[in-house]
Design an enzyme around this catalytic site. Structure first.
Site, PDB file in Angstrom:
ATOM      1  CE  LYS A  13      -2.257  -0.795   3.881  1.00  0.00           C
ATOM      2  NZ  LYS A  13      -1.567  -2.002   4.381  1.00  0.00           N
ATOM      3  NE  ARG A  88      -4.312  -1.233   9.750  1.00  0.00           N
ATOM      4  CZ  ARG A  88      -3.267  -0.534   9.362  1.00  0.00           C
ATOM      5  NH1 ARG A  88      -3.390   0.587   8.781  1.00  0.00           N
ATOM      6  NH2 ARG A  88      -2.045  -0.962   9.579  1.00  0.00           N
ATOM      7  NE  ARG A 125       8.130  -2.373   6.035  1.00  0.00           N
ATOM      8  CZ  ARG A 125       6.854  -1.990   5.972  1.00  0.00           C
ATOM      9  NH1 ARG A 125       6.247  -1.890   4.821  1.00  0.00           N
ATOM     10  NH2 ARG A 125       6.189  -1.758   7.073  1.00  0.00           N
ATOM     11  NE  ARG A 158       7.097   0.237  10.711  1.00  0.00           N
ATOM     12  CZ  ARG A 158       6.073   0.322   9.847  1.00  0.00           C
ATOM     13  NH1 ARG A 158       6.213   1.001   8.739  1.00  0.00           N
ATOM     14  NH2 ARG A 158       4.939  -0.270  10.100  1.00  0.00           N
ATOM     15  NE  ARG A 169       2.311  -4.375  11.156  1.00  0.00           N
ATOM     16  CZ  ARG A 169       3.269  -4.004  10.311  1.00  0.00           C
ATOM     17  NH1 ARG A 169       4.492  -4.503  10.424  1.00  0.00           N
ATOM     18  NH2 ARG A 169       3.013  -3.139   9.364  1.00  0.00           N
TER      19      ARG A 169
HETATM   20  P1  AMP Z   1       1.020   0.695   8.799  1.00  0.00           P
HETATM   21  O1  AMP Z   1       2.199   1.588   8.587  1.00  0.00           O
HETATM   22  O2  AMP Z   1      -0.185   1.074   7.977  1.00  0.00           O
HETATM   23  O3  AMP Z   1       1.361  -0.770   8.670  1.00  0.00           O
HETATM   24  O4  AMP Z   1       0.554   0.915  10.315  1.00  0.00           O
HETATM   25  C1  AMP Z   1       1.418   0.618  11.373  1.00  0.00           C
HETATM   26  C2  AMP Z   1       0.637   0.527  12.644  1.00  0.00           C
HETATM   27  O5  AMP Z   1      -0.024   1.773  12.889  1.00  0.00           O
HETATM   28  C3  AMP Z   1      -0.485  -0.499  12.657  1.00  0.00           C
HETATM   29  O6  AMP Z   1      -0.025  -1.814  12.978  1.00  0.00           O
HETATM   30  C4  AMP Z   1      -1.384   0.075  13.745  1.00  0.00           C
HETATM   31  O7  AMP Z   1      -0.849  -0.167  15.032  1.00  0.00           O
HETATM   32  C5  AMP Z   1      -1.284   1.562  13.499  1.00  0.00           C
HETATM   33  N1  AMP Z   1      -2.331   2.043  12.566  1.00  0.00           N
HETATM   34  C6  AMP Z   1      -2.160   2.552  11.310  1.00  0.00           C
HETATM   35  N2  AMP Z   1      -3.334   2.905  10.778  1.00  0.00           N
HETATM   36  C7  AMP Z   1      -4.287   2.622  11.699  1.00  0.00           C
HETATM   37  C8  AMP Z   1      -5.690   2.755  11.735  1.00  0.00           C
HETATM   38  N3  AMP Z   1      -6.385   3.231  10.681  1.00  0.00           N
HETATM   39  N4  AMP Z   1      -6.350   2.362  12.863  1.00  0.00           N
HETATM   40  C9  AMP Z   1      -5.689   1.878  13.919  1.00  0.00           C
HETATM   41  N5  AMP Z   1      -4.348   1.700  13.952  1.00  0.00           N
HETATM   42  C10 AMP Z   1      -3.637   2.078  12.856  1.00  0.00           C
END
Ligand code: AMP
Length: 215
Positions: A13, A88, A125, A158, A169
């Site tokens: 994404k 989400r 990554r 990370r 996740r």
């Molecule tokens: P990402 O970079 O999109 O993989 O997001 C990393 C982390 O941020 C996720 O595992 C969640 O802990 C948090 N996160 C990102 N977007 C959301 C969202 N829309 N709702 C809740 N937690 C989020």
């Protein structure tokens, strides 16, 4: 042009969001990046969010909705945006609808990638500690090991890209985010595409969806 990208962590994404930003000339908004930025400033909400993120869990809706609301209301989003990582769950989708008002979202593209591919992608990554650019030890290595091509910053893994957290996740995604597909499918907005194809192919498929010529 309001586009939402949905897909498990590691489905591409972020990469596609960056490419689409250039192709569509609208900002790429990543909720994960907004949350990480908020945490790095030491803001109370950001630090609270980080505790959930480091465990691979979703942060509570109220911590992320405020950030998204002010971001999509900024002047550079007048012509639209590409949202990555938000919404989400169906409750967040409802909130987004409320914030956007008439018209709402135009396209929702789901990137489908098998679990094994995801674990391989996220395990390798690396992220630049200075500018945030992403690398992969095998598929997209930096020119100098451990250093960012863009700014020379140090690359790191990370916390939430470690294998046990990646598995968590993915479980969270299946449990909490998949219901979102039903939400958007029921409104005739969802298109599923093969996210395991090459980066260029995936971009072209998304472009076909947003141009309305994917049938
Ligand atoms: P990402 O970079 O999109 O993989 O997001 C990393 C982390 O941020 C996720 O595992 C969640 O802990 C948090 N996160 C990102 N977007 C959301 C969202 N829309 N709702 C809740 N937690 C989020």
């Amino acid at each position: 042009m309001r586009v939402v990208l949905v897909g498990p962590p590691g489905s591409g994404k972020g990469t596609q969001g960056d490419l689409l930003q250039k192709r569509l000339a609208v900002p790429h908004i990543s909720s994960g990046d907004l949350l990480r930025e908020s945490a790095s400033t030491g803001a109370t909400e950001g630090l609270k969010a980080k505790e959930f993120m480091d465990r691979g869990q979703l942060v509570p809706d109220e911590l992320v909705i405020g950030l998204i609301k002010s971001r999509v209301s900024a002047p550079d989003c007048k012509k639209g945006f590409v949202l990555d990582g938000f919404p989400r769950n169906p409750a967040q989708a409802e909130k987004l609808q409320e914030v956007l008002g008439n018209g709402g979202v135009d396209h929702v593209v789901a990137l489908e990638v098998p679990e094994q591919t995801i674990v391989g992608r996220l395990g390798g990554r690396r992220t630049c500690s200075v500018c945030g650019r992403l690398y992969h030890v095998k598929f997209n290595p930096p020119r100098v090991e451990g250093r960012c091509d863009n700014c020379g910053g140090e690359l790191f893994v990370r916390e939430d890209d470690r294998e046990t957290t990646v598995r968590e996740r993915l479980a969270v995604y299946t449990r909490q985010t998949e219901p979102l597909m039903g939400y958007y499918a029921g409104r005739g907005l969802l298109r599923r595409i093969d996210g395991a194809a090459s980066t260029e192919q995936v971009t072209e498929r998304i472009m076909a969806v947003v141009r309305g010529c994917d049938d």
